[in-house]
Scaffold this active site. Structure first.
Site, mmCIF file in Angstrom:
data_model
loop_
_atom_site.group_PDB
_atom_site.id
_atom_site.type_symbol
_atom_site.label_atom_id
_atom_site.label_comp_id
_atom_site.label_asym_id
_atom_site.label_seq_id
_atom_site.Cartn_x
_atom_site.Cartn_y
_atom_site.Cartn_z
ATOM 1 N N ASP A 174 23.582 43.707 69.030
ATOM 2 C CA ASP A 174 22.723 42.515 69.067
ATOM 3 C C ASP A 174 23.028 41.609 70.263
ATOM 4 O OD1 ASP A 174 25.155 41.564 68.100
ATOM 5 O OD2 ASP A 174 24.281 40.419 66.452
ATOM 6 N N HIS A 175 24.168 41.787 70.902
ATOM 7 C CA HIS A 175 24.509 41.112 72.171
ATOM 8 C C HIS A 175 25.862 41.656 72.608
ATOM 9 C CE1 HIS A 175 27.347 38.555 69.970
ATOM 10 N NE2 HIS A 175 26.385 38.365 69.082
ATOM 11 N N CYS A 200 24.510 35.690 68.237
ATOM 12 C CA CYS A 200 23.677 36.355 67.223
ATOM 13 C C CYS A 200 22.288 35.774 67.033
ATOM 14 C CB CYS A 200 24.398 36.341 65.877
ATOM 15 S SG CYS A 200 26.037 37.084 65.885
ATOM 16 N N GLU A 224 27.221 44.819 65.938
ATOM 17 C CA GLU A 224 27.445 43.427 66.336
ATOM 18 C C GLU A 224 28.411 43.320 67.516
ATOM 19 O OE1 GLU A 224 26.799 40.413 64.202
ATOM 20 O OE2 GLU A 224 26.094 41.353 62.361
#
Length: 567
Positions: free
Chosen positions: A249-250, A71, A32
């Site tokens: 995820d980013h 997210c 994450e």
């Protein structure tokens, strides 16, 4: 000469053996909220030996980008292979913890996707794959039962049938924004060592250094978890013969990083280890978008990606011959704050289009105020003590309509070149690339979110539509199921009369939020429903006393469930 020829034949045979596998295993290790603060990607402070080793034994993609800086929209793009703005998953997020946290006039909702759009693991399941997710989904919609064989903190490739190929996702939560709101008991990265890490848009201070050291410390914790997972894969004798993806995820989790569609919010570390160590220690600079992940996994599995997908495969049988010229990203509502920003990135430049120049770049979001650095910045702003012009720019009451950054020379993207006469040709090129993109895929943010939900998704009604009943036909060759709602995915289970328990128990083994927040402990038994199978237009056979349980749903619709007993 003869030895060289023999070696050439050996190499060809070696790679043909690897890539002739029709259904290879694919494992995703996702973390994450991190930018490429990884030693293998050039960070000189952090120690990430496990990810570095994975990169050494695989392919390092240095220009990988997500379609959003936060997210849910990003994960929606990954699971569907579709840009969020084109399918209505662009707002963060479609369901808050409680309805009172939604903006006024916006209901809690699951995004209703176009009828043809699926969560891509369903295609894998139709071809015999076992698919698992451990455990965060956050797709902006409830996944139909046809997507995962199991999605839980106990989900694992271990429970597949013997010899069955699998696609397994393992989510690592320790680097999430929530985890840098408090300092750990022990820093593995010294705050005194991070001076070179501090970007130009921050003012150096003890808090900045401590928060950066905290960010890097959590990445080192995550790297250790990657090591644990890889050790398990090796013990299971799966490491050598599987594709292993590692990515975030980013981008970054500190203030003015997360949620942005700048470099710091969308540029991610991305590594792929091939089976048998193919292409080991290779670096690829091609632009990769996270919407390319879905078609790429399908391509690896030998499945031709559906034409509607907006990404392109970069590995496997159906990999695209053409390289990307651009990657794209979008930013819309964050919590209760609206804005509409679009981004185009080529190999050197980034273009930003702001639909609301009357709004500041800064959004007053309560959640991130738990980060010490965010509170320090707000305290300085209140006291009129921000001296850094780049940080001050975040709080200006308005912003430019267009922004252009030479990222190769200005990686922190603080020098807007949009009005510089020397860059007008580049500005026009990037503007046209943006206009071409939105004309091709569409942008549902032309309408308000309430209008999008109630009129576009819910057909003018006050609630989500209902998936119509599945028609059940008995023929000579067996039982056939026919969906009446376009886009319906049908899950089914054949249950024997003697089957009383519809659940099974698996022990928790996870690195996701349930473990981090101590909601569960390693080894706890969790109930998971018995596996739903994906109906693929085949005839179903029922023996005496057996029944078919059916769970059918178009994404965003209410599910339809029934039980059929042979008459």
């Amino acid at each position: 000469m003869r030895n060289n020829i023999l070696f050439g034949f050996f190499v060809v045979a070696f790679f043909q053996n690897i890539f002739s596998q029709e259904k290879p295993n694919v494992i995703w290790i996702t973390c994450e909220d991190i930018s490429p603060y990884i030693a293998a990607f050039g960070d000189e402070v952090i120690k990430t030996p496990n990810i570095d080793k994975l990169a050494e034994e695989g392919v390092k993609y240095t220009s990988a980008y997500t379609v959003a800086g936060v997210c849910s929209p990003s994960r929606a793009g990954i699971i569907t292979g579709m840009h969020p703005i084109s399918v209505g998953t662009q707002h963060m997020r479609t369901k808050a913890i409680e309805a009172k946290f939604m903006p006024e006039g916006v209901p809690m909702y699951d995004a209703v996707l176009p009828a043809e759009v699926k969560a891509f693991p369903e295609y894998l399941r139709k071809e015999g794959y076992y698919t698992t997710n451990n455990m965060k989904e956050d797709y902006q919609f409830k996944a139909p039962v046809t997507v995962w064989d199991e999605s839980s903190s106990a989900a694992s490739h271990k429970y597949r049938d013997k010899g069955q190929p699998f696609f397994s996702v393992y989510n690592l939560f320790i680097t999430h924004e929530s985890q840098v709101m408090e300092y750990p008991e022990t820093f593995t990265v010294n705050p005194d060592d991070v001076e070179e890490e501090i970007p130009a848009y921050y003012e150096d201070s003890p808090t900045v250094r401590k928060d950066f050291a905290n960010l890097l410390t959590h990445i080192e914790m995550m790297d250790a978890q990657v090591g644990e997972l890889i050790a398990q894969l090796k013990e299971d004798r799966l490491y050598d013969n599987s594709y292993i993806f590692f990515f975030s995820d980013h981008g970054g989790n500190l203030p003015w990083m997360k949620r942005e569609i700048l470099e710091r919010g969308t540029h991610i570390p991305f590594v792929v280890k091939y089976p048998k160590g193919a292409y080991a220690n290779t670096e690829v600079k091609d632009l990769i978008s996270s919407i390319d992940f879905a078609p790429t996994v399908l391509s690896i599995a030998g499945i031709e990606p559906p034409e509607y997908l907006q990404g392109q495969a970069f590995i496997g049988k159906y990999s695209s011959e053409s390289k990307r010229d651009y990657v794209y990203a979008a930013r819309d509502r964050m919590d209760a704050q609206y804005d509409r920003v679009r981004s185009v990135r080529d190999n050197n430049f980034r273009y930003i289009y702001n639909y609301h120049p009357e709004l500041p770049k800064y959004q007053d979001l309560n959640y991130r105020k738990g980060i010490p650095l965010m509170q320090e910045i707000l305290d300085k702003k209140e006291a009129g003590k921000i001296t850094n012009p780049y940080l001050a720019d975040w709080f200006k009451p308005t912003k430019a309509v267009e922004e252009l950054y030479n990222v190769s020379e200005d990686p922190d993207e603080v020098h807007n070149l949009a009005e510089n006469p020397e860059y007008q040709d580049k500005l026009k090129e990037m503007r046209l690339a943006y206009l071409d993109w939105v004309s091709r895929i569409g942008d549902l943010s032309y309408m308000s979110e309430p209008e999008m939900v109630k009129e576009f998704m819910w057909n003018g009604n006050g609630e989500a539509p209902q998936t119509k009943p599945v028609e059940i036909f008995q023929a000579k060759d067996g039982i056939h199921l026919v969906a009446q709602t376009p886009g319906t995915s049908i899950g089914y289970r054949i249950v024997k009369k003697s089957d009383k328990d519809t659940h099974i128990e698996h022990p928790v083994k996870s690195w996701d939020y349930e473990i981090i927040f101590k909601m569960k402990s390693e080894g706890d038994l969790v109930e998971t429903p018995r596996r739903w199978k994906v109906y693929n237009n085949q005839s179903l056979k029922l023996k005496e006393g057996e029944r078919i349980e059916i769970n059918a749903m178009r994404i965003g619709y209410k599910p339809y469930a029934t039980v059929f007993t042979k008459s």
